[in-house]
Design a protein around this motif. Structure first.
Motif, PDB file in Angstrom:
ATOM      1  N   ARG A 545       0.838  -1.204   0.000  1.00 23.61           N
ATOM      2  CA  ARG A 545       0.000   0.000   0.000  1.00 23.61           C
ATOM      3  C   ARG A 545       0.875   1.258   0.000  1.00 23.61           C
ATOM      4  O   ARG A 545       0.586   2.237  -0.688  1.00 23.61           O
ATOM      5  CB  ARG A 545      -0.917   0.000   1.221  1.00 23.61           C
ATOM      6  CG  ARG A 545      -1.902   1.171   1.223  1.00 23.61           C
ATOM      7  CD  ARG A 545      -2.385   1.447   2.643  1.00 23.61           C
ATOM      8  NE  ARG A 545      -3.000   0.278   3.238  1.00 23.61           N
ATOM      9  CZ  ARG A 545      -4.290  -0.045   3.072  1.00 23.61           C
ATOM     10  NH1 ARG A 545      -5.069   0.713   2.341  1.00 23.61           N
ATOM     11  NH2 ARG A 545      -4.784  -1.115   3.661  1.00 23.61           N
ATOM     12  N   ALA A 546       1.961   1.228   0.781  1.00 26.27           N
ATOM     13  CA  ALA A 546       2.868   2.375   0.822  1.00 26.27           C
ATOM     14  C   ALA A 546       3.498   2.614  -0.554  1.00 26.27           C
ATOM     15  O   ALA A 546       3.617   3.762  -1.008  1.00 26.27           O
ATOM     16  CB  ALA A 546       3.956   2.143   1.869  1.00 26.27           C
ATOM     17  N   GLN A 547       3.907   1.533  -1.225  1.00 26.67           N
ATOM     18  CA  GLN A 547       4.469   1.679  -2.566  1.00 26.67           C
ATOM     19  C   GLN A 547       3.449   2.304  -3.518  1.00 26.67           C
ATOM     20  O   GLN A 547       3.777   3.164  -4.343  1.00 26.67           O
ATOM     21  CB  GLN A 547       4.890   0.309  -3.119  1.00 26.67           C
ATOM     22  CG  GLN A 547       5.739  -0.544  -2.189  1.00 26.67           C
ATOM     23  CD  GLN A 547       7.107   0.035  -1.948  1.00 26.67           C
ATOM     24  OE1 GLN A 547       7.795   0.440  -2.875  1.00 26.67           O
ATOM     25  NE2 GLN A 547       7.510   0.079  -0.686  1.00 26.67           N
ATOM     26  N   MET A 548       2.200   1.878  -3.390  1.00 20.90           N
ATOM     27  CA  MET A 548       1.149   2.414  -4.266  1.00 20.90           C
ATOM     28  C   MET A 548       0.840   3.868  -3.945  1.00 20.90           C
ATOM     29  O   MET A 548       0.511   4.652  -4.840  1.00 20.90           O
ATOM     30  CB  MET A 548      -0.108   1.551  -4.148  1.00 20.90           C
ATOM     31  CG  MET A 548       0.069   0.148  -4.710  1.00 20.90           C
ATOM     32  SD  MET A 548      -1.439  -0.838  -4.564  1.00 20.90           S
ATOM     33  CE  MET A 548      -0.770  -2.493  -4.738  1.00 20.90           C
ATOM     34  N   GLU A 549       0.935   4.227  -2.672  1.00 26.49           N
ATOM     35  CA  GLU A 549       0.736   5.639  -2.320  1.00 26.49           C
ATOM     36  C   GLU A 549       1.778   6.512  -3.019  1.00 26.49           C
ATOM     37  O   GLU A 549       1.471   7.613  -3.494  1.00 26.49           O
ATOM     38  CB  GLU A 549       0.825   5.820  -0.798  1.00 26.49           C
ATOM     39  CG  GLU A 549      -0.377   5.323  -0.024  1.00 26.49           C
ATOM     40  CD  GLU A 549      -1.591   6.237  -0.168  1.00 26.49           C
ATOM     41  OE1 GLU A 549      -1.463   7.345  -0.730  1.00 26.49           O
ATOM     42  OE2 GLU A 549      -2.672   5.835   0.277  1.00 26.49           O
ATOM     43  N   TYR A 550       3.003   6.007  -3.073  1.00 24.95           N
ATOM     44  CA  TYR A 550       4.029   6.780  -3.784  1.00 24.95           C
ATOM     45  C   TYR A 550       3.704   6.875  -5.266  1.00 24.95           C
ATOM     46  O   TYR A 550       3.863   7.949  -5.888  1.00 24.95           O
ATOM     47  CB  TYR A 550       5.413   6.158  -3.608  1.00 24.95           C
ATOM     48  CG  TYR A 550       6.438   6.865  -4.453  1.00 24.95           C
ATOM     49  CD1 TYR A 550       6.917   8.114  -4.078  1.00 24.95           C
ATOM     50  CD2 TYR A 550       6.864   6.335  -5.657  1.00 24.95           C
ATOM     51  CE1 TYR A 550       7.809   8.808  -4.878  1.00 24.95           C
ATOM     52  CE2 TYR A 550       7.759   7.013  -6.464  1.00 24.95           C
ATOM     53  CZ  TYR A 550       8.234   8.245  -6.067  1.00 24.95           C
ATOM     54  OH  TYR A 550       9.105   8.932  -6.870  1.00 24.95           O
ATOM     55  N   ALA A 551       3.268   5.765  -5.865  1.00 22.30           N
ATOM     56  CA  ALA A 551       2.907   5.803  -7.285  1.00 22.30           C
ATOM     57  C   ALA A 551       1.773   6.801  -7.520  1.00 22.30           C
ATOM     58  O   ALA A 551       1.752   7.519  -8.542  1.00 22.30           O
ATOM     59  CB  ALA A 551       2.505   4.407  -7.754  1.00 22.30           C
ATOM     60  N   LEU A 552       0.821   6.870  -6.595  1.00 28.59           N
ATOM     61  CA  LEU A 552      -0.259   7.862  -6.710  1.00 28.59           C
ATOM     62  C   LEU A 552       0.304   9.282  -6.621  1.00 28.59           C
ATOM     63  O   LEU A 552      -0.150  10.192  -7.335  1.00 28.59           O
ATOM     64  CB  LEU A 552      -1.290   7.636  -5.607  1.00 28.59           C
ATOM     65  CG  LEU A 552      -2.239   6.448  -5.808  1.00 28.59           C
ATOM     66  CD1 LEU A 552      -2.987   6.139  -4.518  1.00 28.59           C
ATOM     67  CD2 LEU A 552      -3.227   6.755  -6.941  1.00 28.59           C
TER      68      LEU A 552
END
Length: 674
Positions: A545-552
């Motif tokens: 989820r943290a990785q995806m937050e960065y992608a967002l």
């Protein structure tokens, strides 16, 4: 619990003077004489003379020479996870710094420590090194200082201090004698002399003064000394062993057995581990807690508060004594086997419970790092257990990939793969995990080789999705975004069909989103990330989820939406802090620096960029080959320089380079900082 430091004024002054005169000082002496505490106190006195850093590295529980440089770097916060030699990283980083490195308890690693110290002293002209151990290193320029026993006056003060307030005694004697009554002072001095004025021996004897007078204790120690040595003549350093043996005799049978069995732990342990590993035979699991409490009360086991819960540990000398008794009991192999099996099972539990409890398990596995190292050493030293070591190295993929342990993970994976060439699912998994780790280190050729080997040894295609996933990562690193998206779509389809979520599907969502962004497809990026975050929610997955937050955040950055980019970057950074994920932390800090520059806070942005660069340099990220995030950094630098001008930018950038990582993260998150 920290106790008062008594005496040693002349020795402290002497060691401090030697550190000024010699770049390498080694404190030697028998076990228990107080080398470590003397070193610590001397370092406190000289701390202001080392403005660029002062680090104390405890090596007592380290047995693998390969991990020496890694351990030193970790103590410095120098978390270089690239494929470079850690010795070279340390030498380069220490080169310009006026600093002090303290290496404590080195006698079992003399050759490795000598080699590392020699390398660092040659590369770093302003470095000073202070070593403790039972023998010198033999490095050119070394000054050896033999730590003497305590003067008798200080020994008596130490004895009284550790004995605590006077109380009732079982034997006839004046309780006030413990605190220096006229007749008792001589008895105390005789007791200290009988213990050779060795601090550890005195501290162990002091516990017994709570229940008997100094005279009686001296007589009983003499009786035991005669029993151990066979005569009344002096035996060099026999007093510590005598005191240890006396403490051993005062333990109950259950406590003695537990003491011996606890010696298999490399460092700290918790109650669950003690019950699992040490119970059996005359010590049922239900009696372990009572016996453990008795050892704590006798100061043979120390209790410590830890973020992962209550931990317990033994002093090195106490553990060594226990190990000798374990060998005499003929239980060494059996208890080591239970220690190994406990941590193999703990790793399996961690994998099963990783979803939804990731931060908790990360903290626990970090606390058990030294015991896990011991398990790897046992497994990889015995051909019969090499398959278990191979399986463990692959099972712990989440520690290597998610939690900033790439270098150590690569070491165990490569070693296990060399030892066990028999094929099977454990080897297949270790191959693709090793490729993943190598890719994140920027060692793309090695990653490619491991993937090719995995394909060759997996004719049934049981790991096809993971192989294609890492191939997609390699394409992403090379900035071949269309090919990366194609491969990651293929991997995601395979993972969905096979139900491989945590190590496969979820990481693929993040990588695919980054590939889509690189390919200029922001709308598809948002759709992919929405699906991925829903899956994270369903599985309680925090790291992905943290990785995806960065992608967002990156997607918002592409659209020029600074508020959205800041919100998502801070969410990602807050999670990255929990896992000590440096790569994600740096990427988030640079994203937040770009936001600061765009919103008129260029000074803040320059400091953040300087801090991010310092982390990149100290962690090896600058050389890892992971250049995918440089576009955001380049934009942030250009915007900040445009606003401030080169001179002011350089000044603020340099300020940021001097910030501690914890301060940097707080600063980027907008939290209060000192």
């Amino acid at each position: 619990m920290e106790t008062t430091f008594i005496g040693r004024h002349a020795e402290i002054a002497q060691v401090t003077r030697l550190m000024r005169e010699s770049r390498l000082v080694t404190l030697t002496g028998l076990g228990g004489v107080g080398k470590t505490r003397l070193a610590r106190r001397a370092v406190e006195e000289a701390a202001e003379e080392f403005p660029d850093g002062l680090w104390l590295v405890e090596l007592a529980c380290l047995t693998d020479p390969y991990l020496l440089a890694e351990t030193v770097a970790g103590s410095m916060g120098l978390a270089d996870q690239s494929a470079r030699r850690q010795e070279d990283v340390l030498a380069e980083w220490l080169g310009p710094r006026r600093s002090l490195l303290v290496l404590d308890t080195c006698e079992h690693l003399v050759e490795a420590v000598a080699s590392l110290v020699d390398t660092l002293l040659r590369a770093a002209p302003h470095l000073r090194v202070l070593v403790t151990g039972r023998q010198p290193l033999g490095v050119p320029g070394e000054h050896v200082y033999l730590v003497p026993p305590l003067p008798v006056e200080d020994a008596v003060v130490l004895l009284c201090d550790r004995a605590g307030p006077p109380g009732d005694t079982d034997d006839a004697g004046d309780p006030g004698a413990v605190h220096g009554a006229r007749g008792g002072a001589a008895d105390l001095a005789e007791l200290c002399q009988r213990l050779d004025r060795i601090p550890l021996a005195i501290e162990m004897a002091a516990v017994q003064l709570r229940t008997m007078s100094p005279t009686v204790l001296t007589r009983r120690l003499n009786d035991r000394y005669h029993l151990l040595t066979g005569s009344g003549g002096p035996v060099r350093h026999g007093s510590l062993r005598t005191a240890m043996g006396w403490s051993h005799e005062l333990c109950t049978p259950a406590e003695r057995l537990l003491w011996a069995r606890l010696s298999v732990f490399a460092a700290g342990f918790d109650l669950e581990a003690a019950e699992w590993v040490c119970a059996g035979g005359p010590l049922p699991a239900g009696q372990v807690l009572e016996a453990l409490t008795g050892l704590v009360d006798k100061s043979l086991v120390q209790r410590e508060e830890h973020p992962a819960g209550v931990r317990l540990r033994m002093l090195d000398t106490v553990r060594e004594f226990g190990a000798e008794w374990l060998f005499r009991l003929g239980e060494a192999d059996a208890v080591r086997g239970r220690h190994r099996d406990h941590y193999l099972e703990l790793a399996r539990r961690c994998v099963a419970e990783w979803p939804g409890r990731q931060v908790e398990w990360y903290g626990r596995m970090r606390a058990e790092q030294r015991n896990l190292r011991r398990v790897f050493e046992l497994c990889l030293a015995d051909p019969e257990w090499s398959r278990a070591g191979l399986g463990l190295a692959g099972t712990l993929w989440f520690l290597w990939v998610c939690c900033g342990m790439l270098r150590e993970g690569r070491h165990y994976l490569e070693t296990a793969l060399r030892m066990d060439t028999g094929g099977g699912p454990e080897r297949i998994r270790a191959l693709w995990v090793c490729a993943w780790v190598a890719a994140l280190q920027g060692d793309l050729d090695a990653a490619r080789q491991r993937l090719d080997r995995c394909r060759a040894e997996d004719p049934e295609g049981s790991a096809t999705g993971h192989v294609v996933q890492v191939e997609g990562l390699l394409s992403l690193i090379r900035r071949d975004y269309p090919r990366a998206v194609e491969l990651l779509d293929e991997a995601m389809a395979w993972h969905m069909a096979e139900g491989s979520v945590l190590s496969g599907l979820l990481p693929c969502y993040t990588l695919a989103a980054l590939g889509l962004l690189g390919a200029g497809r922001p709308e598809e990026t948002m759709e992919t990330l929405a699906e991925g975050q829903a899956l994270c929610e369903a599985h309680g997955e925090e790291w992905s989820r943290a990785q995806m937050e960065y992608a967002l955040a990156w997607a918002e950055h592409v659209k020029g939406e600074t508020r959205g980019a800041l919100r998502h970057a801070r969410a990602a950074l807050a999670s990255a802090r929990l896992f000590e994920d440096l790569l994600l932390s740096v990427a988030c800090v640079e994203m937040i620096a770009w936001v600061a520059a765009e919103e008129g806070h260029a000074g803040r942005g320059a400091r953040l960029l300087g801090a991010a660069q310092a982390i990149r340099d100290s962690s090896g990220l600058s050389r890892s080959g992971l250049t995918i995030f440089t576009s955001i950094r380049d934009r942030a630098v250009a915007r900040t320089v445009q606003t401030l001008g080169s001179a002011e930018f350089d000044t603020l950038f340099a300020e940021g380079q001097g910030l501690d990582l914890g301060i940097v993260v707080k600063y980027a998150l907008g939290e209060k900082i000192p």
